[in-house]
Design a protein around this motif. Structure first.
Motif, PDB file in Angstrom:
ATOM      1  N   PHE A   1      42.844 101.541  43.018  1.00  0.00           N
ATOM      2  CA  PHE A   1      42.928 100.093  42.861  1.00  0.00           C
ATOM      3  C   PHE A   1      44.363  99.689  42.552  1.00  0.00           C
TER       4      PHE A   1
ATOM      5  N   GLY B   1      32.875 108.604  35.631  1.00  0.00           N
ATOM      6  CA  GLY B   1      32.907 108.995  34.229  1.00  0.00           C
ATOM      7  C   GLY B   1      34.281 108.968  33.589  1.00  0.00           C
ATOM      8  N   MET B   2      35.305 108.578  34.362  1.00  0.00           N
ATOM      9  CA  MET B   2      36.671 108.596  33.810  1.00  0.00           C
ATOM     10  C   MET B   2      37.246 107.200  33.648  1.00  0.00           C
ATOM     11  N   GLY B   3      36.562 106.197  34.137  1.00  0.00           N
ATOM     12  CA  GLY B   3      37.106 104.855  34.042  1.00  0.00           C
ATOM     13  C   GLY B   3      38.305 104.662  34.953  1.00  0.00           C
ATOM     14  N   LEU B   4      39.188 103.784  34.554  1.00  0.00           N
ATOM     15  CA  LEU B   4      40.387 103.460  35.332  1.00  0.00           C
ATOM     16  C   LEU B   4      41.597 104.070  34.646  1.00  0.00           C
TER      17      LEU B   4
ATOM     18  N   TYR C   1      36.056  93.347  31.653  1.00  0.00           N
ATOM     19  CA  TYR C   1      35.986  93.207  33.102  1.00  0.00           C
ATOM     20  C   TYR C   1      34.606  93.641  33.591  1.00  0.00           C
TER      21      TYR C   1
ATOM     22  N   PHE D   1      33.829  97.067  31.953  1.00  0.00           N
ATOM     23  CA  PHE D   1      34.944  97.798  31.349  1.00  0.00           C
ATOM     24  C   PHE D   1      35.569  96.974  30.241  1.00  0.00           C
TER      25      PHE D   1
ATOM     26  N   PRO E   1      37.493  95.370  39.748  1.00  0.00           N
ATOM     27  CA  PRO E   1      37.065  94.693  38.519  1.00  0.00           C
ATOM     28  C   PRO E   1      37.547  93.240  38.480  1.00  0.00           C
TER      29      PRO E   1
ATOM     30  N   PHE F   1      42.698  92.471  40.354  1.00  0.00           N
ATOM     31  CA  PHE F   1      42.519  93.707  41.104  1.00  0.00           C
ATOM     32  C   PHE F   1      42.249  93.440  42.579  1.00  0.00           C
ATOM     33  N   GLY F   2      42.706  94.365  43.427  1.00  0.00           N
ATOM     34  CA  GLY F   2      42.274  94.397  44.813  1.00  0.00           C
ATOM     35  C   GLY F   2      40.900  95.035  44.910  1.00  0.00           C
TER      36      GLY F   2
ATOM     37  N   ILE G   1      29.299  97.590  36.605  1.00  0.00           N
ATOM     38  CA  ILE G   1      29.981  98.383  35.579  1.00  0.00           C
ATOM     39  C   ILE G   1      30.879  97.446  34.779  1.00  0.00           C
TER      40      ILE G   1
ATOM     41  N   GLN H   1      32.765  95.106  37.254  1.00  0.00           N
ATOM     42  CA  GLN H   1      32.983  95.609  38.600  1.00  0.00           C
ATOM     43  C   GLN H   1      31.661  95.645  39.358  1.00  0.00           C
TER      44      GLN H   1
ATOM     45  N   LYS I   1      35.852 103.831  29.674  1.00  0.00           N
ATOM     46  CA  LYS I   1      35.262 104.541  30.805  1.00  0.00           C
ATOM     47  C   LYS I   1      34.123 103.759  31.450  1.00  0.00           C
TER      48      LYS I   1
END
Lengths: 116, 110
Positions: free
Chosen positions: A90, A40-43, B35, B88, B43, A107-108, B86, B37, B102
């Motif tokens: 990440f 719920g917080m994203g990245l 993005y 983003f 992502p 991203f990894g 997901i 994921q 989010k």
């Protein structure tokens, strides 16, 4: 090219323990960054680096240290782990910053950390 | 700091349906990125937008950079099971780091 490689994939720590999350990229990217992902917080950005020897804080830097001694590596250190640091971490890199047409963020596959 | 509002939070759709999701910002961005994921992975960039009004497609995906530079949307046409994941949005203003929404969790019912 392997891209962005993160190790370990999973880690369980006890409160107060320290550890280093490793991140390496083989794309000669200048920009590297660490994010944490919570439900719920994203990245959320923890720390980032625009080149070797240069680091800066992101949105949620407290409890984490970074260094950038080489272009390829950008380790994230937890000096004294807390349950609030349970998350998926990440690492991401790009050729340059800001993200331009030829410089998307790669991203990894993440490190899943649990602190008990 | 800059905030991105991404909606909806989650979607359950039938295979074959079209999907639409969007992001709005409290400030102006000069870059919008979308993005996806997949479970257990990082992502992956789908679409990048760099100019207000820009409309860009990537297969069944279409994204637009809003004229006000404060919003962007992503459409997926004729959804298939592998679209699950997901999604983003991310925005960038000037030389500042990317800010992520989010996420929208998409579930496709076959």
């Amino acid at each position: 090219n392997a891209g962005v490689t993160q190790t370990p994939k999973f880690q369980v720590l006890k409160t107060g323990q320290s550890m280093t999350l490793q991140c390496a990229q083989d794309m000669n990217h200048e920009y590297m960054s660490w994010y944490r992902q919570d439900p719920g917080m994203g990245l959320r950005l923890i720390h980032y680096s625009v080149g070797a020897g240069i680091t800066d804080q992101g949105e949620v830097p407290n409890g984490y240290n970074v260094s950038r001694s080489t272009t390829e590596d950008f380790p994230l250190r937890l000096l004294s782990a807390a349950p609030s640091q349970t998350s998926v971490y990440f690492c991401a890199s790009s050729y340059s910053r800001p993200t331009g047409r030829n410089s998307p963020l790669h991203f990894g596959n993440g490190t899943r950390l649990t602190v008990t | 700091g800059q905030q991105l509002n991404q909606s909806p939070q989650s979607m359950f759709i039938q295979e074959g349906e079209d999907v639409s999701m969007n992001c709005t910002s409290s400030s102006i961005f000069n870059t919008w990125l979308w993005y996806k994921q997949d479970p257990g992975e990082g992502p992956v960039l789908l679409i990048a937008l760099y100019k207000a009004g820009e409309l860009t497609s990537n297969g069944r995906l279409t994204a637009q950079f809003g004229i006000t530079r404060k919003d962007s949307f992503l459409n997926i046409s004729a959804s298939i099971p592998s679209d699950v994941g997901i999604y983003f949005c991310a925005g960038q203003a000037g030389n500042t780091p990317l800010v992520f929404g989010k996420g929208t969790r998409l579930s496709v019912i076959a």
